[in-house]
Design a protein around this motif. Structure first.
Motif, PDB file in Angstrom:
ATOM      1  N   GLY A   1     -16.458   8.136  -4.884  1.00  0.00           N
ATOM      2  CA  GLY A   1     -17.818   8.415  -4.435  1.00  0.00           C
ATOM      3  C   GLY A   1     -18.343   7.377  -3.462  1.00  0.00           C
ATOM      4  N   GLU A   2     -17.581   6.308  -3.274  1.00  0.00           N
ATOM      5  CA  GLU A   2     -18.052   5.223  -2.417  1.00  0.00           C
ATOM      6  C   GLU A   2     -16.872   4.593  -1.690  1.00  0.00           C
ATOM      7  N   TYR A   3     -17.102   4.216  -0.457  1.00  0.00           N
ATOM      8  CA  TYR A   3     -16.117   3.507   0.357  1.00  0.00           C
ATOM      9  C   TYR A   3     -16.812   2.329   1.014  1.00  0.00           C
ATOM     10  N   ILE A   4     -16.058   1.272   1.224  1.00  0.00           N
ATOM     11  CA  ILE A   4     -16.571   0.154   2.013  1.00  0.00           C
ATOM     12  C   ILE A   4     -15.607  -0.075   3.170  1.00  0.00           C
ATOM     13  N   VAL A   5     -16.138  -0.516   4.292  1.00  0.00           N
ATOM     14  CA  VAL A   5     -15.323  -0.874   5.453  1.00  0.00           C
ATOM     15  C   VAL A   5     -15.618  -2.336   5.740  1.00  0.00           C
ATOM     16  N   LYS A   6     -14.561  -3.148   5.799  1.00  0.00           N
ATOM     17  CA  LYS A   6     -14.769  -4.591   5.909  1.00  0.00           C
ATOM     18  C   LYS A   6     -13.582  -5.274   6.561  1.00  0.00           C
ATOM     19  N   HIS A   7     -13.831  -6.493   7.043  1.00  0.00           N
ATOM     20  CA  HIS A   7     -12.737  -7.339   7.499  1.00  0.00           C
ATOM     21  C   HIS A   7     -11.890  -7.696   6.287  1.00  0.00           C
ATOM     22  N   VAL A   8     -10.597  -7.693   6.460  1.00  0.00           N
ATOM     23  CA  VAL A   8      -9.692  -8.037   5.368  1.00  0.00           C
ATOM     24  C   VAL A   8      -9.820  -9.526   5.080  1.00  0.00           C
ATOM     25  N   GLU A   9     -10.074  -9.844   3.820  1.00  0.00           N
ATOM     26  CA  GLU A   9     -10.245 -11.234   3.412  1.00  0.00           C
ATOM     27  C   GLU A   9      -9.293 -11.642   2.295  1.00  0.00           C
ATOM     28  N   ASN A  10      -8.801 -10.681   1.538  1.00  0.00           N
ATOM     29  CA  ASN A  10      -7.987 -10.981   0.363  1.00  0.00           C
ATOM     30  C   ASN A  10      -6.544 -10.531   0.578  1.00  0.00           C
ATOM     31  N   SER A  11      -5.635 -11.186  -0.148  1.00  0.00           N
ATOM     32  CA  SER A  11      -4.223 -10.853   0.016  1.00  0.00           C
ATOM     33  C   SER A  11      -3.926  -9.414  -0.408  1.00  0.00           C
ATOM     34  N   TRP A  12      -4.585  -8.898  -1.457  1.00  0.00           N
ATOM     35  CA  TRP A  12      -4.323  -7.516  -1.877  1.00  0.00           C
ATOM     36  C   TRP A  12      -4.783  -6.533  -0.810  1.00  0.00           C
ATOM     37  N   GLU A  13      -5.854  -6.866  -0.089  1.00  0.00           N
ATOM     38  CA  GLU A  13      -6.316  -5.995   0.989  1.00  0.00           C
ATOM     39  C   GLU A  13      -5.298  -5.986   2.133  1.00  0.00           C
ATOM     40  N   GLN A  14      -4.787  -7.155   2.489  1.00  0.00           N
ATOM     41  CA  GLN A  14      -3.791  -7.246   3.558  1.00  0.00           C
ATOM     42  C   GLN A  14      -2.516  -6.507   3.170  1.00  0.00           C
ATOM     43  N   ARG A  15      -2.060  -6.684   1.938  1.00  0.00           N
ATOM     44  CA  ARG A  15      -0.875  -5.957   1.466  1.00  0.00           C
ATOM     45  C   ARG A  15      -1.113  -4.452   1.514  1.00  0.00           C
ATOM     46  N   GLY A  16      -2.311  -4.017   1.127  1.00  0.00           N
ATOM     47  CA  GLY A  16      -2.652  -2.593   1.167  1.00  0.00           C
ATOM     48  C   GLY A  16      -2.656  -2.049   2.578  1.00  0.00           C
ATOM     49  N   CYS A  17      -3.186  -2.818   3.524  1.00  0.00           N
ATOM     50  CA  CYS A  17      -3.204  -2.391   4.930  1.00  0.00           C
ATOM     51  C   CYS A  17      -1.785  -2.256   5.469  1.00  0.00           C
ATOM     52  N   LEU A  18      -0.947  -3.254   5.209  1.00  0.00           N
ATOM     53  CA  LEU A  18       0.429  -3.210   5.706  1.00  0.00           C
ATOM     54  C   LEU A  18       1.224  -2.078   5.055  1.00  0.00           C
ATOM     55  N   ALA A  19       1.000  -1.845   3.763  1.00  0.00           N
ATOM     56  CA  ALA A  19       1.692  -0.750   3.074  1.00  0.00           C
ATOM     57  C   ALA A  19       1.263   0.599   3.645  1.00  0.00           C
ATOM     58  N   LEU A  20      -0.024   0.749   3.926  1.00  0.00           N
ATOM     59  CA  LEU A  20      -0.512   2.000   4.502  1.00  0.00           C
ATOM     60  C   LEU A  20       0.053   2.202   5.901  1.00  0.00           C
ATOM     61  N   ARG A  21       0.103   1.150   6.698  1.00  0.00           N
ATOM     62  CA  ARG A  21       0.693   1.256   8.036  1.00  0.00           C
ATOM     63  C   ARG A  21       2.160   1.666   7.950  1.00  0.00           C
ATOM     64  N   ARG A  22       2.919   1.057   7.028  1.00  0.00           N
ATOM     65  CA  ARG A  22       4.325   1.446   6.865  1.00  0.00           C
ATOM     66  C   ARG A  22       4.444   2.907   6.437  1.00  0.00           C
ATOM     67  N   ALA A  23       3.583   3.330   5.532  1.00  0.00           N
ATOM     68  CA  ALA A  23       3.629   4.723   5.064  1.00  0.00           C
ATOM     69  C   ALA A  23       3.371   5.697   6.214  1.00  0.00           C
ATOM     70  N   VAL A  24       2.416   5.356   7.074  1.00  0.00           N
ATOM     71  CA  VAL A  24       2.050   6.259   8.176  1.00  0.00           C
ATOM     72  C   VAL A  24       3.043   6.165   9.331  1.00  0.00           C
ATOM     73  N   PHE A  25       3.296   4.949   9.815  1.00  0.00           N
ATOM     74  CA  PHE A  25       4.077   4.797  11.049  1.00  0.00           C
ATOM     75  C   PHE A  25       5.595   4.796  10.833  1.00  0.00           C
ATOM     76  N   CYS A  26       6.048   4.372   9.655  1.00  0.00           N
ATOM     77  CA  CYS A  26       7.492   4.332   9.396  1.00  0.00           C
ATOM     78  C   CYS A  26       7.960   5.567   8.625  1.00  0.00           C
ATOM     79  N   ALA A  27       7.314   5.865   7.508  1.00  0.00           N
ATOM     80  CA  ALA A  27       7.767   6.980   6.674  1.00  0.00           C
ATOM     81  C   ALA A  27       7.310   8.335   7.204  1.00  0.00           C
TER      82      ALA A  27
END
Length: 95
Positions: A11-37
């Motif tokens: 029901g809620e989303y936030i958009v923010k600069h990545v500050e935490n390691s879990w956020e960075q890992r999530g961004c990189l995993a999503l990029r791999r899922a979209v652009f590689c897989a």
């Protein structure tokens, strides 16, 4: 009678600069899922030299007001001193 469960929709989303390691890992995993897989634009990893200077931005789904999962990402960077910012590697979760 079997009734399939309805997929959870945050029901809620936030958009923010990545500050935490879990956020960075999530961004990189999503990029791999979209652009590689999914799109097969890259083999195993889509990272390049721009990632060294880029700022990652994440769209994060929240559950009960708490950040839960990265569902979108883009990186932004300045290519020169002209003051212009560029965005690339925009990726969004399929669901």
């Amino acid at each position: 009678m079997n009734i399939a469960p309805t997929p959870f929709i945050p029901g809620e989303y936030i958009v923010k600069h990545v500050e935490n390691s879990w956020e960075q890992r999530g961004c990189l995993a999503l990029r791999r899922a979209v652009f590689c897989a999914e799109q097969q634009v890259f083999e195993d990893d889509d990272r390049d030299a721009i990632d060294e200077q880029a700022i990652s931005i994440a769209a994060i789904a929240c559950v009960a007001g708490m950040a839960e999962d990265v569902v979108g990402t883009v990186r932004i960077h300045r290519a020169s001193d002209d003051g212009l910012w560029y965005g690339s590697r925009l990726a969004v979760h399929a669901h």
